[in-house]
Structures are given as C-alpha cells and as structure tokens.
Design a protein around this motif. Sequence first.
Motif, PDB file in Angstrom:
ATOM      1  N   CYS A   9       0.815  -1.222   0.000  1.00  0.00           N
ATOM      2  CA  CYS A   9       0.000   0.000   0.000  1.00  0.00           C
ATOM      3  C   CYS A   9       0.845   1.267   0.000  1.00  0.00           C
ATOM      4  O   CYS A   9       0.309   2.364  -0.102  1.00  0.00           O
ATOM      5  N   GLY A  10       2.169   1.150   0.133  1.00  0.00           N
ATOM      6  CA  GLY A  10       3.039   2.317   0.035  1.00  0.00           C
ATOM      7  C   GLY A  10       3.685   2.747   1.341  1.00  0.00           C
ATOM      8  O   GLY A  10       4.384   3.758   1.378  1.00  0.00           O
ATOM      9  N   MET A  40      -3.575   3.260   5.461  1.00  0.00           N
ATOM     10  CA  MET A  40      -3.258   3.437   4.045  1.00  0.00           C
ATOM     11  C   MET A  40      -3.878   2.332   3.206  1.00  0.00           C
ATOM     12  O   MET A  40      -3.908   1.160   3.613  1.00  0.00           O
ATOM     13  N   TYR A  41      -4.348   2.729   2.032  1.00  0.00           N
ATOM     14  CA  TYR A  41      -4.845   1.755   1.065  1.00  0.00           C
ATOM     15  C   TYR A  41      -4.445   2.223  -0.325  1.00  0.00           C
ATOM     16  O   TYR A  41      -4.792   3.329  -0.750  1.00  0.00           O
ATOM     17  N   LEU A  42      -3.685   1.402  -1.015  1.00  0.00           N
ATOM     18  CA  LEU A  42      -3.274   1.653  -2.394  1.00  0.00           C
ATOM     19  C   LEU A  42      -2.678   3.051  -2.566  1.00  0.00           C
ATOM     20  O   LEU A  42      -3.050   3.799  -3.446  1.00  0.00           O
ATOM     21  N   GLY A  43      -1.742   3.403  -1.682  1.00  0.00           N
ATOM     22  CA  GLY A  43      -0.999   4.642  -1.812  1.00  0.00           C
ATOM     23  C   GLY A  43      -1.627   5.855  -1.178  1.00  0.00           C
ATOM     24  O   GLY A  43      -1.026   6.935  -1.202  1.00  0.00           O
ATOM     25  N   GLN A  44      -2.819   5.729  -0.595  1.00  0.00           N
ATOM     26  CA  GLN A  44      -3.512   6.886  -0.033  1.00  0.00           C
ATOM     27  C   GLN A  44      -3.937   6.630   1.405  1.00  0.00           C
ATOM     28  O   GLN A  44      -4.219   5.490   1.784  1.00  0.00           O
ATOM     29  N   LEU A  45      -3.995   7.703   2.186  1.00  0.00           N
ATOM     30  CA  LEU A  45      -4.564   7.608   3.528  1.00  0.00           C
ATOM     31  C   LEU A  45      -6.080   7.659   3.427  1.00  0.00           C
ATOM     32  O   LEU A  45      -6.636   8.567   2.795  1.00  0.00           O
TER      33      LEU A  45
END
Length: 345
Positions: free
Chosen positions: A60-61, A236-241
């Motif tokens: 997720c980054g 975080m999920y897929l690069g975003q908070l």
Amino acid sequence: MTATAGSPQPLLDVQHVRKYFPVNQGVLFRRPVGYIKAVDDVAFTIAPGETFGLVGESGCGKSTLAKLILLLEPLTEGEIVFEGQSLTRLSGESLRKYRGTVGAVFQDPFSSLSPRMRVRDIVGDPLTVTTDTPRRQIEERVAEVLDQVGLNPATASNYPHEFSGGQRQRIAIARALSAFPRLVILDEPVSALDASIRAQIINLLKALQQDLGLSYLLIAHDLGTVRFLSDYVGVMYLGQLVEKSTSRRVFTNPLHPYTRALLSAALPVRPDVAREEVVISGEVPSPLDPPSGCRFFPRCPAAMPVCETVQPLLAPAEDGHEVACHLYPTSVPQGATVPGIQGGT
C-alpha cells in the motif's frame, strides 16, 4: 497530528507527497508507458515525542513513504519538512546532519546488519558517517547505547551471527540511536521476532521513547503493536490515507469500511466480547492502474454508485477524526452529490 494556531511546530510535516515509479518499455529507446502510484497525495505530521502509526496491507506504500523520509528515494511531488526545513533543499553539511538526526530500524535484523562488521562498527557507523566525532568518543557512545538497549557493552567486538534474533534487533535499535536522532522510523520492527521477544522489544521501544523524548514513525501489520505504541494512526490503502485520527479513536470507533475490515481480521484482545465482522473480497488492485473514484470501491461492502466515479476527500468527519469515504458528508468534493447527502456542504 495537525498543527493549529498556537500549537508547537511539528517535528515532521509530510505535505501532499507523491511517489510515482515509471514503467518503461523498449530496448534502445526506453520510454515510460505508465506509472506505479506507490504513494499518492499523503499528508500527516508528527510532533516531538509522538508516535504516528501507519497500517495497511502489503504493497500500500508504507515502506516507500519511509524511504522518502529517509531520502532513499526522491519525491515526485509534495514536500517533506523536518524541524521547519524542507528536505528537498538539503545539501552538503545540512544533508549530512539530517541523516544523523533520523534513524531507522528495519524488519529483519539479520539482513540489515552487515555480517562482516563487528557490533562496535555497526553501532558507531552513523556517528562516523554523519559527524566528526573522535574515535574514542564513538567507542564511549557505542558502549552507552548498547547498555541502553539491554546489551552488554563487552559484546561490542562480536559479530551479528553470534547473537539471537532479539539481540540482533537490539543492535539495530542501538545503531539507530547512536547519533542522537530526533525521529526513528520503525519499519515492521518486531514482525520477524518470536512472540515473547516481540513483547520485550516493544516495551524497550516505549521506554526509550519516554527516556529520550524520541518521535517514531511506526510501520506495522500487527495492530496490537500499533495500538500500544502509537499516539496517532493513519490507515493506508493503495498509496492513499483513508483514515487518520488518534489511536484510541481509530481502534474504538473506526469509520472507514477498510479500517473496520482490518480490525475485524485481527485477533481480538477480548475473544469473549462480540465485535463487528467485516469481510472484504478480492485482491488489492494494481497501483499501475488504480480504480477511478474511491480506490477501495471494488472491494467495499458499503460501495455506492458514486464511489466508482468520484474520489472522496480525506476530511474531518468527527472532531479530530479524518476519513475519506462517501458515507460521510465532509468527504464529498465540492459540487458532487451522493443520494441523501448534498456535496460541498
């Protein structure tokens, strides 16, 4: 977590950071055909003496974000400010000083410690690289910090393979502390350890923070570790908070369906107490081609048609509790509408 008028300046301020990795094609003339959006518009702050925990599925980054703060990867967009100074403007002596002010502890203590170096050289290396400290003082500091983490300073002449897994992680913590850091990044610091040793290291990290006034950025899958150590938590999920608040709020009143699913999947602290069961299906989409709208939409049990086309904003839904979900009016962008909710209000 969020600086307000009259509040002290945050130690670390991550401002709408993005990190995209190009995917190239071609042999002689390589050109980008797309970008992996590893970190996509992430913002948070860490105050002196606080711990900010980052949780989410693998990929997720989280670790990429840690590398950006450690200056192991360049930013694509955004800004990271440490003690009021932008990291993008650091060079020369100021860059050297920053590398000593931020320490890191990684997941696997065996692979993160050079097998060819003695412990005294491993622990003293940050001082050697980032300062002009005389050798005698470095040796004294190595002995001091080994004692702080619960190791006998007499073992400084040993090699990493002569220690147990828990002892090697203590060596890694000692290395992170040797140059008197203000911020320590903990990237899965206990996930490779046995349960009993894990508890000892967690308690050690907590005690060191209280004694030395350290700030932590904690990256972990173990929600129990995050709950115990963190003052604030970002999901975080897929690069975003997708959610951000105090640790207590996130764990006792999760707002985002993804956060609820993570907590539902974790081992309960009280097995005898009934709790919400949230099940999500499918795999995490590729960051090379993330879904439009809400990135959690294809897996969300509460998805609505608007989720497929309109990206929700990370905005306050309650006092001090931010969430990016169309279930909450504040997440609806200006001008967009959701059945039963008027956007932009």
